[in-house]
Motif scaffolding. Structure first.
Motif, PDB file in Angstrom:
ATOM      1  N   THR A 113      -9.679   8.732 -83.284  1.00  0.00           N
ATOM      2  CA  THR A 113      -8.189   9.210 -82.965  1.00  0.00           C
ATOM      3  C   THR A 113      -8.469   9.556 -81.583  1.00  0.00           C
ATOM      4  O   THR A 113      -9.454  10.029 -80.935  1.00  0.00           O
ATOM      5  N   VAL A 114      -7.313   9.651 -80.859  1.00  0.00           N
ATOM      6  CA  VAL A 114      -7.362   9.955 -79.401  1.00  0.00           C
ATOM      7  C   VAL A 114      -7.846  11.439 -79.098  1.00  0.00           C
ATOM      8  O   VAL A 114      -8.804  11.601 -78.337  1.00  0.00           O
ATOM      9  N   PRO A 115      -7.562  12.298 -80.207  1.00  0.00           N
ATOM     10  CA  PRO A 115      -8.139  13.703 -79.800  1.00  0.00           C
ATOM     11  C   PRO A 115      -9.603  13.810 -79.974  1.00  0.00           C
ATOM     12  O   PRO A 115     -10.553  14.191 -79.350  1.00  0.00           O
ATOM     13  N   GLN A 116     -10.047  12.894 -81.019  1.00  0.00           N
ATOM     14  CA  GLN A 116     -11.739  12.655 -81.334  1.00  0.00           C
ATOM     15  C   GLN A 116     -12.275  12.216 -80.136  1.00  0.00           C
ATOM     16  O   GLN A 116     -13.342  12.573 -79.740  1.00  0.00           O
ATOM     17  N   THR A 117     -11.599  11.116 -79.710  1.00  0.00           N
ATOM     18  CA  THR A 117     -12.432  10.492 -78.567  1.00  0.00           C
ATOM     19  C   THR A 117     -12.594  11.280 -77.142  1.00  0.00           C
ATOM     20  O   THR A 117     -13.330  11.099 -76.458  1.00  0.00           O
ATOM     21  N   ARG A 118     -11.507  12.095 -77.171  1.00  0.00           N
ATOM     22  CA  ARG A 118     -11.452  12.748 -75.874  1.00  0.00           C
ATOM     23  C   ARG A 118     -12.413  14.017 -76.104  1.00  0.00           C
ATOM     24  O   ARG A 118     -12.991  14.175 -74.866  1.00  0.00           O
ATOM     25  N   LEU A 119     -12.604  14.555 -77.307  1.00  0.00           N
ATOM     26  CA  LEU A 119     -13.484  15.615 -77.560  1.00  0.00           C
ATOM     27  C   LEU A 119     -14.945  14.932 -77.139  1.00  0.00           C
ATOM     28  O   LEU A 119     -15.822  15.651 -76.789  1.00  0.00           O
ATOM     29  N   ILE A 120     -15.114  13.797 -77.734  1.00  0.00           N
ATOM     30  CA  ILE A 120     -16.510  13.056 -77.570  1.00  0.00           C
ATOM     31  C   ILE A 120     -16.907  12.979 -76.104  1.00  0.00           C
ATOM     32  O   ILE A 120     -17.924  13.521 -75.382  1.00  0.00           O
ATOM     33  N   ARG A 121     -15.756  12.597 -75.347  1.00  0.00           N
ATOM     34  CA  ARG A 121     -15.928  12.579 -73.736  1.00  0.00           C
ATOM     35  C   ARG A 121     -16.292  14.023 -73.213  1.00  0.00           C
ATOM     36  O   ARG A 121     -17.064  14.394 -72.392  1.00  0.00           O
ATOM     37  N   GLU A 122     -15.469  15.000 -73.714  1.00  0.00           N
ATOM     38  CA  GLU A 122     -15.743  16.259 -73.092  1.00  0.00           C
ATOM     39  C   GLU A 122     -17.171  16.810 -73.507  1.00  0.00           C
ATOM     40  O   GLU A 122     -17.796  17.718 -72.560  1.00  0.00           O
ATOM     41  N   LEU A 123     -17.871  16.523 -74.667  1.00  0.00           N
ATOM     42  CA  LEU A 123     -18.953  17.031 -74.813  1.00  0.00           C
ATOM     43  C   LEU A 123     -20.126  16.341 -74.199  1.00  0.00           C
ATOM     44  O   LEU A 123     -21.088  17.087 -73.731  1.00  0.00           O
ATOM     45  N   ALA A 124     -19.638  15.219 -73.789  1.00  0.00           N
ATOM     46  CA  ALA A 124     -20.833  14.423 -72.955  1.00  0.00           C
ATOM     47  C   ALA A 124     -20.750  15.023 -71.617  1.00  0.00           C
ATOM     48  O   ALA A 124     -21.530  15.292 -70.891  1.00  0.00           O
ATOM     49  N   ASP A 125     -19.645  15.236 -70.951  1.00  0.00           N
ATOM     50  CA  ASP A 125     -19.434  16.125 -69.860  1.00  0.00           C
ATOM     51  C   ASP A 125     -20.038  17.653 -69.905  1.00  0.00           C
ATOM     52  O   ASP A 125     -20.538  17.765 -68.726  1.00  0.00           O
ATOM     53  N   ARG A 126     -19.891  18.053 -70.762  1.00  0.00           N
ATOM     54  CA  ARG A 126     -20.316  19.449 -71.199  1.00  0.00           C
ATOM     55  C   ARG A 126     -21.942  19.505 -71.258  1.00  0.00           C
ATOM     56  O   ARG A 126     -22.752  20.228 -70.558  1.00  0.00           O
ATOM     57  N   MET A 127     -22.713  18.638 -71.862  1.00  0.00           N
ATOM     58  CA  MET A 127     -23.926  18.428 -71.771  1.00  0.00           C
ATOM     59  C   MET A 127     -24.576  18.089 -70.561  1.00  0.00           C
ATOM     60  O   MET A 127     -25.703  18.740 -70.215  1.00  0.00           O
ATOM     61  N   GLU A 128     -23.767  17.233 -69.690  1.00  0.00           N
ATOM     62  CA  GLU A 128     -24.369  16.867 -68.287  1.00  0.00           C
ATOM     63  C   GLU A 128     -24.367  18.196 -67.519  1.00  0.00           C
ATOM     64  O   GLU A 128     -25.265  18.482 -66.594  1.00  0.00           O
ATOM     65  N   ALA A 129     -23.211  18.888 -67.457  1.00  0.00           N
ATOM     66  CA  ALA A 129     -23.334  20.219 -66.802  1.00  0.00           C
ATOM     67  C   ALA A 129     -24.109  21.091 -67.306  1.00  0.00           C
ATOM     68  O   ALA A 129     -24.998  22.071 -66.598  1.00  0.00           O
ATOM     69  N   GLN A 130     -24.400  21.251 -68.625  1.00  0.00           N
ATOM     70  CA  GLN A 130     -25.553  22.321 -69.108  1.00  0.00           C
ATOM     71  C   GLN A 130     -26.963  21.909 -68.536  1.00  0.00           C
ATOM     72  O   GLN A 130     -27.673  22.758 -68.253  1.00  0.00           O
ATOM     73  N   LEU A 131     -27.180  20.323 -68.552  1.00  0.00           N
ATOM     74  CA  LEU A 131     -28.397  19.986 -68.066  1.00  0.00           C
ATOM     75  C   LEU A 131     -28.550  20.288 -66.458  1.00  0.00           C
ATOM     76  O   LEU A 131     -29.648  20.895 -66.213  1.00  0.00           O
ATOM     77  N   ALA A 132     -27.580  20.128 -65.838  1.00  0.00           N
ATOM     78  CA  ALA A 132     -27.946  20.390 -64.364  1.00  0.00           C
ATOM     79  C   ALA A 132     -27.875  21.858 -64.115  1.00  0.00           C
ATOM     80  O   ALA A 132     -28.502  22.313 -63.112  1.00  0.00           O
ATOM     81  N   ALA A 133     -27.351  22.830 -64.967  1.00  0.00           N
ATOM     82  CA  ALA A 133     -27.351  24.190 -64.705  1.00  0.00           C
ATOM     83  C   ALA A 133     -28.611  24.836 -65.516  1.00  0.00           C
ATOM     84  O   ALA A 133     -29.059  26.166 -65.382  1.00  0.00           O
ATOM     85  N   GLY A 134     -29.565  23.818 -66.207  1.00  0.00           N
ATOM     86  CA  GLY A 134     -30.611  24.347 -66.821  1.00  0.00           C
ATOM     87  C   GLY A 134     -30.357  25.087 -68.183  1.00  0.00           C
ATOM     88  O   GLY A 134     -31.459  26.069 -68.401  1.00  0.00           O
ATOM     89  N   GLU A 135     -29.248  25.000 -68.642  1.00  0.00           N
ATOM     90  CA  GLU A 135     -28.930  25.636 -69.881  1.00  0.00           C
ATOM     91  C   GLU A 135     -29.370  25.062 -71.188  1.00  0.00           C
ATOM     92  O   GLU A 135     -29.559  23.459 -71.015  1.00  0.00           O
ATOM     93  N   ASP A 136     -29.189  25.598 -72.053  1.00  0.00           N
ATOM     94  CA  ASP A 136     -29.782  24.772 -73.491  1.00  0.00           C
ATOM     95  C   ASP A 136     -28.478  24.051 -73.869  1.00  0.00           C
ATOM     96  O   ASP A 136     -27.330  24.400 -73.838  1.00  0.00           O
ATOM     97  N   HIS A 137     -28.666  22.669 -74.143  1.00  0.00           N
ATOM     98  CA  HIS A 137     -27.639  21.795 -74.522  1.00  0.00           C
ATOM     99  C   HIS A 137     -27.738  21.294 -76.111  1.00  0.00           C
ATOM    100  O   HIS A 137     -27.002  20.198 -76.519  1.00  0.00           O
ATOM    101  N   PHE A 138     -28.911  21.873 -76.686  1.00  0.00           N
ATOM    102  CA  PHE A 138     -28.944  21.463 -78.007  1.00  0.00           C
ATOM    103  C   PHE A 138     -27.596  21.276 -79.241  1.00  0.00           C
ATOM    104  O   PHE A 138     -27.352  20.408 -79.753  1.00  0.00           O
ATOM    105  N   THR A 139     -26.865  22.406 -78.892  1.00  0.00           N
ATOM    106  CA  THR A 139     -25.724  22.490 -79.757  1.00  0.00           C
ATOM    107  C   THR A 139     -24.681  21.421 -79.541  1.00  0.00           C
ATOM    108  O   THR A 139     -24.243  20.740 -80.289  1.00  0.00           O
ATOM    109  N   THR A 140     -24.498  21.203 -77.873  1.00  0.00           N
ATOM    110  CA  THR A 140     -23.525  20.324 -77.616  1.00  0.00           C
ATOM    111  C   THR A 140     -24.159  18.973 -78.147  1.00  0.00           C
ATOM    112  O   THR A 140     -23.090  17.982 -78.388  1.00  0.00           O
ATOM    113  N   ASP A 141     -25.509  18.633 -77.862  1.00  0.00           N
ATOM    114  CA  ASP A 141     -26.075  17.289 -78.157  1.00  0.00           C
ATOM    115  C   ASP A 141     -25.693  17.023 -79.740  1.00  0.00           C
ATOM    116  O   ASP A 141     -25.346  15.910 -80.190  1.00  0.00           O
TER     117      ASP A 141
END
Length: 226
Positions: A113-141
């Protein structure tokens, strides 16, 4: 090896379901109540519930609560037979993911669904931000891959991935230690999310396959160099 918090919560929940303490169709306590009951954080409870939901053992109904599945066939843990086998090496688990996840990504691009695909994109962006900040990204992954499985709308494949995901939780942390793997994983996730949002099923399949194959190749190269 010490279990992660969500793995221990998962074990405790499975015990209650198998023992009949929680019956099919029964409404469960809230995540906060479960956390207090088990002595773990709400985050650990949430991760355990995601694994059970991906295997269709429980359902999370927004506005109503948490429920044990009404399908008795799904109350048994499909991973029981796997745990006694010598296929838990990281290489074997990646091979299992390679057989399942590219198809889930392709189906998600078509059925999500559109909300599902939007959330998947948001999670990808969140993981990238977490990696850049040196944060744990395991849950997001983990959530990224689980949301793709949900969007694929194939309960059997999602259940299979749930088993593999549970077994490979520690393996994901091991692959993070491979050279440049964290950065490459973030890039793959972003491209996979974009392909899913744009309904490019073949591209989503190819990218997910390349992502997992990249990890598998690195593991095999590390093994041959030892």
């Amino acid at each position: 090896m010490k279990k992660l918090a969500h793995e221990e919560v998962l074990r405790l929940m499975e015990e209650r379901i198998r023992s009949g303490a929680w019956k099919a169709g029964e409404r469960l306590p809230t995540m906060r109540q479960l956390g207090e009951d088990f002595g773990y954080s709400v985050t650990a409870v949430r991760e355990a519930l995601r694994v059970l939901e991906s295997r269709r053992v429980v359902s999370i109904e927004h506005g109503r609560g948490l429920f044990v599945s009404t399908d008795p066939e799904l109350l048994s843990d499909p991973g029981d037979r796997l745990r006694g086998m010598e296929t838990h090496s990281l290489q074997r688990l990646l091979e299992a993911r390679l057989a399942i996840e590219p198809e889930l990504a392709a189906y998600c691009a078509v059925r999500g669904t559109v909300p599902q695909t939007r959330l998947i994109r948001e999670l990808a962006d969140r993981m990238e931000a977490q990696l850049a900040a040196g944060e744990d990204h395991f849950t997001t992954d983990m959530q990224f891959h689980q949301e793709i499985a949900q969007g694929a709308d194939n309960p059997l494949l999602a259940q299979m991935l749930g088993v593999v995901a549970e077994l490979s939780a520690q393996g994901r942390r091991e692959t993070d230690k491979l050279p440049h793997m964290r950065e490459k994983a973030a890039g793959y996730h972003r491209l996979i999310a974009i392909a899913i949002q744009e309904r490019q099923s073949e591209q989503a399949r190819a990218l997910m396959k390349a992502h997992i194959q990249d990890m598998l190749n690195a593991i095999q190269e590390r093994g041959s160099g030892q």
